[in-house]
Scaffold this motif. Structure first.
Motif, PDB file in Angstrom:
ATOM      1  N   ASN A  58      36.067  36.688  85.438  1.00 56.03           N
ATOM      2  CA  ASN A  58      35.877  37.884  84.601  1.00 56.03           C
ATOM      3  C   ASN A  58      34.794  37.591  83.568  1.00 56.03           C
ATOM      4  OD1 ASN A  58      37.742  39.576  85.817  1.00 56.03           O
ATOM      5  ND2 ASN A  58      39.455  38.786  84.608  1.00 56.03           N
ATOM      6  N   GLY A  86      40.718  35.097  87.268  1.00 52.52           N
ATOM      7  CA  GLY A  86      41.218  36.238  86.515  1.00 52.52           C
ATOM      8  C   GLY A  86      42.382  36.835  87.285  1.00 52.52           C
ATOM      9  N   ALA A  87      43.390  37.288  86.535  1.00 52.93           N
ATOM     10  CA  ALA A  87      44.509  37.955  87.204  1.00 52.93           C
ATOM     11  C   ALA A  87      44.058  39.343  87.629  1.00 52.93           C
ATOM     12  CB  ALA A  87      45.685  38.048  86.253  1.00 52.93           C
ATOM     13  N   GLY A  88      43.237  39.979  86.793  1.00 51.93           N
ATOM     14  CA  GLY A  88      42.687  41.292  87.114  1.00 51.93           C
ATOM     15  C   GLY A  88      41.360  41.107  87.831  1.00 51.93           C
ATOM     16  N   VAL A 111      48.512  33.040  84.615  1.00 50.43           N
ATOM     17  CA  VAL A 111      48.263  33.835  83.394  1.00 50.43           C
ATOM     18  C   VAL A 111      49.550  34.342  82.738  1.00 50.43           C
ATOM     19  CG1 VAL A 111      46.062  34.660  84.318  1.00 50.43           C
ATOM     20  CG2 VAL A 111      48.116  36.046  84.648  1.00 50.43           C
ATOM     21  N   ARG A 244      44.813  46.408  81.045  1.00 52.70           N
ATOM     22  CA  ARG A 244      43.419  46.852  81.077  1.00 52.70           C
ATOM     23  C   ARG A 244      43.285  48.111  80.238  1.00 52.70           C
ATOM     24  NH1 ARG A 244      42.306  42.536  82.449  1.00 52.70           N
ATOM     25  NH2 ARG A 244      41.118  41.801  84.246  1.00 52.70           N
ATOM     26  N   HIS A 291      40.729  40.995  73.587  1.00 48.69           N
ATOM     27  CA  HIS A 291      41.004  40.541  74.969  1.00 48.69           C
ATOM     28  C   HIS A 291      41.116  39.011  75.047  1.00 48.69           C
ATOM     29  CE1 HIS A 291      40.510  41.752  79.465  1.00 48.69           C
ATOM     30  NE2 HIS A 291      41.348  40.748  79.320  1.00 48.69           N
ATOM     31  N   THR A 294      44.753  35.516  77.850  1.00 44.66           N
ATOM     32  CA  THR A 294      44.890  34.229  78.544  1.00 44.66           C
ATOM     33  C   THR A 294      44.150  33.113  77.796  1.00 44.66           C
ATOM     34  OG1 THR A 294      42.931  34.660  79.893  1.00 44.66           O
ATOM     35  CG2 THR A 294      45.069  35.330  80.815  1.00 44.66           C
ATOM     36  N   MET A 303      44.135  28.167  85.170  1.00 49.57           N
ATOM     37  CA  MET A 303      43.427  29.197  85.943  1.00 49.57           C
ATOM     38  C   MET A 303      42.245  28.578  86.697  1.00 49.57           C
ATOM     39  SD  MET A 303      43.526  32.276  83.123  1.00 49.57           S
ATOM     40  CE  MET A 303      42.712  33.581  84.052  1.00 49.57           C
TER      41      MET A 303
END
Ligand SMILES: O=CC(=O)O
Length: 334
Positions: A58, A86-88, A111, A244, A291, A294, A303
């Motif tokens: 990310n 990234g998890a997203g 995360v 998000r 943001h 994490t 990660m």
């Protein structure tokens, strides 16, 4: 057979040694920083023509922009795997990858704890409406316009999206004496529910005192919390978002904060990061973080190691360990 090649886009801050060790099984390239145009022209010039796997994140999105159709079209045809940190992964066009035979992994699980900790931090901050006294004490005004907060005990916490992070939020919330309920598209098996009650989306909105968003962003969840949903919520609800920004219509949230529908909010993510809606910056009843869900040394290293494990598994066994669920049925075009 020619040696496979892997490309690191952006930086690896905590597992540099482990990345270098991947050099024993693959040729390594790096694109540490630069522009999207620069990256696209390197791809077009054939600089990565033997590329098999990419490590991106990310964070490295700032050097390439989104992995959208335009960018995926110029990636070398030898590329089979994208291992994403990234998890997203809403900045990767997964169907476009699938169509090109590229498989994608993300970093779930690693995360969970850090993000759930930040959700609880924001929830407690929002319950105490901490922003006003927090700023006042630093500005020499002691408590300033301090108002009494609320206790978490006996409040109903609604979790929208009870995956890995949501479950960790539920566990922590129970320690504060909260009643936890959740909504997912499907009810979880009892052993994964963490004692939380399964309710419909409508019931979650109507009966939660605090609502925590822990779901991923995609076309069907974009602006899932908008004016019609605020209208259904209890007056004085507290809203927490560590998932998000685009899950919430920020303008509608600003209106709901002004009207008192939302008593306070705790936000780690925003619609147009790093921009923040001026109505949120001005509001004394919003706790803001940039943001950093994490953002701990331990989680960042975990990660990075998980991305590298995916990368090594892709190179050695043509298999990803944490492939994105949308692709579970897709096969690499190897
Ligand atoms: O936002 C953080 C992540 O997607 O890992």
């Amino acid at each position: 057979m020619a040696q496979k090649a892997a490309l690191l886009i952006g930086d690896i801050a905590h597992a540099r040694k482990e990345w270098t060790a991947v050099g024993e099984i693959a040729k390594l390239y790096e694109y540490p920083s630069g522009s999207r145009e620069g990256f696209i022209s390197k791809c077009k010039a054939g600089e990565y023509k033997d590329l098999y796997a990419i490590y991106r994140s990310n964070d490295s999105n700032k050097h390439t922009g989104n992995f959208d159709q335009e960018l995926i079209d110029v990636l070398p045809s030898t590329l089979k795997y994208i291992c994403h940190n990234g998890a997203g992964y809403d900045n990767i066009d997964i169907p476009a990858c699938t169509n090109k035979g590229i498989l994608v992994s993300s970093t779930p699980v690693a995360v969970n704890d850090a993000t759930a900790d930040v959700a609880i931090f924001l929830m407690l901050g929002a319950l105490r409406r901490v922003t006003v006294p927090f700023q006042a004490v630093r500005n020499g005004k002691w408590r300033g316009d301090f108002q009494l907060g609320r206790d978490p005990k006996n409040k109903v916490l609604g979790i929208l999206g009870m995956g890995g992070i949501g479950s960790e939020v539920a566990k922590r919330a129970k320690a504060f004496g909260m009643q936890v309920q959740y909504h997912n598209r499907h009810q979880l098996p009892a052993k994964e529910e963490e004692g939380a009650k399964y309710v419909t989306f409508e019931e979650l909105l109507k009966t939660s005192d605090v609502l925590s968003l822990n779901l991923s962003l995609n076309a069907s969840t974009r602006h899932i919390i908008s004016k019609p949903q605020f209208d259904q919520m209890k007056d004085g609800i507290i809203l927490i978002n560590t998932a998000r920004g685009l899950l919430i219509d920020e303008a509608a949230l600003v209106d709901a904060l002004k009207s008192g529908k939302v008593w306070s909010a705790g936000l780690d993510v925003f619609e147009e990061e790093p921009k923040i809606h001026p109505g949120l910056l001005e509001a004394g009843n919003v706790v803001l973080l940039p943001h950093i869900g994490t953002g701990t040394v331990e989680t960042q290293r975990d990660m990075e190691l998980l991305v590298l494990d995916n990368l090594k598994s892709a190179i050695k066994e043509q298999r990803l360990l944490t492939q994105v669920p949308e692709q579970k049925k897709a096969k690499a075009n190897i």
